[in-house]
Scaffold this motif. Structure first.
Motif, PDB file in Angstrom:
ATOM      1  N   LEU A  26     -69.367 -53.797  21.415  1.00  0.00           N
ATOM      2  CA  LEU A  26     -69.257 -53.625  19.992  1.00  0.00           C
ATOM      3  C   LEU A  26     -68.737 -52.136  19.897  1.00  0.00           C
ATOM      4  CD1 LEU A  26     -72.861 -54.916  18.988  1.00  0.00           C
ATOM      5  CD2 LEU A  26     -70.631 -55.830  18.628  1.00  0.00           C
ATOM      6  N   CYS A  30     -64.491 -52.010  18.299  1.00  0.00           N
ATOM      7  CA  CYS A  30     -64.171 -51.172  17.398  1.00  0.00           C
ATOM      8  C   CYS A  30     -63.079 -49.948  17.551  1.00  0.00           C
ATOM      9  CB  CYS A  30     -65.536 -50.548  16.476  1.00  0.00           C
ATOM     10  SG  CYS A  30     -66.674 -51.560  16.131  1.00  0.00           S
ATOM     11  N   ASP A  49     -72.679 -62.027  18.107  1.00  0.00           N
ATOM     12  CA  ASP A  49     -72.232 -60.597  17.830  1.00  0.00           C
ATOM     13  C   ASP A  49     -70.820 -60.151  18.068  1.00  0.00           C
ATOM     14  OD1 ASP A  49     -74.842 -60.436  16.743  1.00  0.00           O
ATOM     15  OD2 ASP A  49     -75.037 -58.306  17.040  1.00  0.00           O
ATOM     16  N   LEU A  53     -67.554 -59.921  15.742  1.00  0.00           N
ATOM     17  CA  LEU A  53     -66.777 -58.833  15.804  1.00  0.00           C
ATOM     18  C   LEU A  53     -65.042 -59.117  15.856  1.00  0.00           C
ATOM     19  CD1 LEU A  53     -66.779 -55.732  14.869  1.00  0.00           C
ATOM     20  CD2 LEU A  53     -67.474 -55.076  17.250  1.00  0.00           C
ATOM     21  N   CYS A  93     -69.495 -58.386   7.802  1.00  0.00           N
ATOM     22  CA  CYS A  93     -69.915 -57.311   8.339  1.00  0.00           C
ATOM     23  C   CYS A  93     -71.522 -57.328   8.498  1.00  0.00           C
ATOM     24  CB  CYS A  93     -69.725 -55.939   7.442  1.00  0.00           C
ATOM     25  SG  CYS A  93     -67.846 -55.560   7.715  1.00  0.00           S
ATOM     26  N   SER A  99     -70.847 -53.862  13.408  1.00  0.00           N
ATOM     27  CA  SER A  99     -69.895 -53.322  12.310  1.00  0.00           C
ATOM     28  C   SER A  99     -69.620 -52.233  11.818  1.00  0.00           C
ATOM     29  CB  SER A  99     -69.803 -54.551  11.336  1.00  0.00           C
ATOM     30  OG  SER A  99     -70.989 -54.283  10.581  1.00  0.00           O
TER      31      SER A  99
END
Ligand code: UD1
Ligand code: PEP
Length: 445
Positions: A26, A30, A49, A53, A93, A99
């Motif tokens: 995660l 990002c 998850d 994303l 989100c 997120s």
């Protein structure tokens, strides 16, 4: 919605390889927003998850290319800022906690960032103060629309500074690091989270051109650079999956090899299982767990009852306490499980008590478990997975119980564990995934 039907009492045998780490994935995904260049990420786990994303990034305008089953390339040349105001963005989100780490990179690269209140496990209060205080220290303006639950940050010229975080928040540290890598001058972050996934993020950012020092400590220094470039990155194995498999093997008196665990990055986890009396061997980078008919929880040196508590890294991750708790129900001896970080994560013990486990929930943070030493098996029951780790703890309980248990809300488990039913069935478990509607039609519940 799917459910699991779990026939208990089947021992596991064989070898299993942990998936890539959810919580590292995660952060790393990002971070791909920080550069217009191509970033290749490998060992990506195909779990809810992470897939959500990736889809979110795609809708934001990132060009996503799947290179292999577990490898993707990301190119964030342009971002669609109109999409960030859409209902679709907000709704997506709110499906996952990770997120929240989109906002730091957006702020760093584009000078603005928007994020609704993120989702994730409902396991108690999950505040975001650390994130936004950090951004403000870097010079960003912060606005939170309470009615709309929407966060906005703006700061075209971030400046490095010294900051002492109010708590060593994992996603908060990741967010602030990503916001600071292109700020002017030096940023010092004290009381930074320093778990291996944060270390991995820092190493990846340095390969992209960032200048971060102090990696693996709680004092990070970041010298801002003008821009970042592309890189390649491989995710570590998921330490929570490794711990879940150790617990599963012990509770089911099974012989199991867990392959390629990255032992050096497991920190205190193996030692804590050893204190529960669980024997294992490190074989190269594998963990071998022999079949064990009993495991006896140690006491402390003064003879007092063992206490297993979470703490920021290098302490024990809170995400494994539900696993320690369920494993204790068949241990010899007693243990106090103390979940310090989250206040609503232990309520699932009610189900274990229904199944015959000896547990006293002392308060929302503490539960005392007195193990059966396999003298009495848990009884199968019908249950609902309240969060990702409690879900797996209940699955472990069901696998060891007498009879067929039903676990509802298994989306919670799928959020973090890849094809868990198929992978465990390959080791000898009997888990069937059933569509809940079909099951209701046939009266199967
Ligand atoms: C997507 C992701 O990466 N999620 C992980 C991340 O969540 P996340 O980053 O959201 O969790 P935080 O580290 O911010 O905090 C977790 C909880 O612990 C409390 N707290 C935190 C630090 C501290 O020194 N003292 C303290 O009490 C916080 O107030 C909060 O209630 O880290 C948590 C703590 O390891 C893990 O459970 C989550 O799986
Ligand atoms: C709490 C967890 O996840 P999240 O922070 O994504 O809700 C977890 O992975 O155990």
């Amino acid at each position: 919605m799917a459910i699991f039907k779990v026939e208990g009492g089947h021992r596991l045998h064989g070898a299993i390889t942990p998936q890539g780490a959810k919580n590292e994935a995660l952060q790393i995904l990002c971070a791909t927003l920080l550069t217009p260049q191509r970033v290749v990420v490998r060992n990506i786990p195909r779990i809810l998850d992470v897939m959500q994303l990736i889809e979110l990034l795609r809708r934001m305008g990132v060009v996503v290319e799947q290179l292999a089953e577990d490898a993707y390339a990301f190119c964030a040349r342009d971002i669609d800022f109109e999409y960030l105001q859409s209902d679709d963005y907000r709704q997506r989100c709110t499906r996952l906690r990770g997120s929240v780490m989109l906002i730091g990179p957006m702020l760093a690269r584009f000078g603005v960032g928007y994020i609704p209140k993120p989702g994730g496990d409902k396991i108690g209060r999950r505040r975001l103060d650390t994130h936004f205080i950090g951004f403000q220290k870097l010079g960003a303006k912060f606005n939170f629309d309470v009615a709309d639950e929407f966060f906005m940050v703006e700061g075209r010229e971030l400046r490095g500074t010294y900051m002492l975080l109010d708590e060593a928040s994992v996603t908060g540290t990741a967010n602030i690091i990503m916001a600071a890598v292109m700020a002017r001058g030096f940023t010092t972050i004290y009381n930074a989270a320093c778990e291996p996934y944060i270390q991995q993020l820092c190493k990846m950012l340095n390969r992209m051109g960032a200048r971060i020092s102090g990696i693996a400590s709680n004092l990070l220094t970041i010298e801002g650079v003008g821009e970042l470039g592309g890189t390649e990155h491989t995710l570590l194995p998921d330490m929570i999956e490794v711990g879940s498999f150790i617990g599963m093997a012990a509770m089911n008196r099974s012989e199991l090899t867990i392959r390629n665990v990255s032992f050096e990055n497991l920190g205190i986890i193996p030692a804590q299982f050893a204190r529960m009396g669980i024997r294992f061997e490190q074989r190269g980078d594998d963990i071998y767990i022999p079949q064990q008919d009993h495991y006896s929880i140690e006491t402390f040196l003064d003879g007092s009852i063992m206490n297993i508590a979470d703490a920021p890294w290098p302490g024990l991750t809170p995400d494994l306490l539900s696993i320690f708790l369920v494993v204790a129900t068949q241990a010899k001896g007693a243990v106090l499980i103390h979940q310090k970080m989250f206040e609503s994560r232990l309520f699932f013990v009610d189900k274990l008590i229904d199944m015959g486990a000896q547990i006293i929930l002392c308060d929302p943070h503490r539960a005392t478990v007195i193990g059966h030493d396999h003298q009495m098996r848990l009884r199968a029951t019908r249950m609902t997975s309240p969060d990702i780790r409690a879900g797996v703890a209940l699955l472990i309980a069901a696998m060891s119980a007498e009879g067929v248990s039903t676990i509802q809300n298994i989306d919670q488990i799928d959020r973090g564990y890849k094809d868990i039913d198929a992978r465990l069935n390959a080791l000898g478990a009997r888990i069937t995934r059933v569509d809940e509607c079909d099951s209701l039609k046939t009266g199967g519940l």
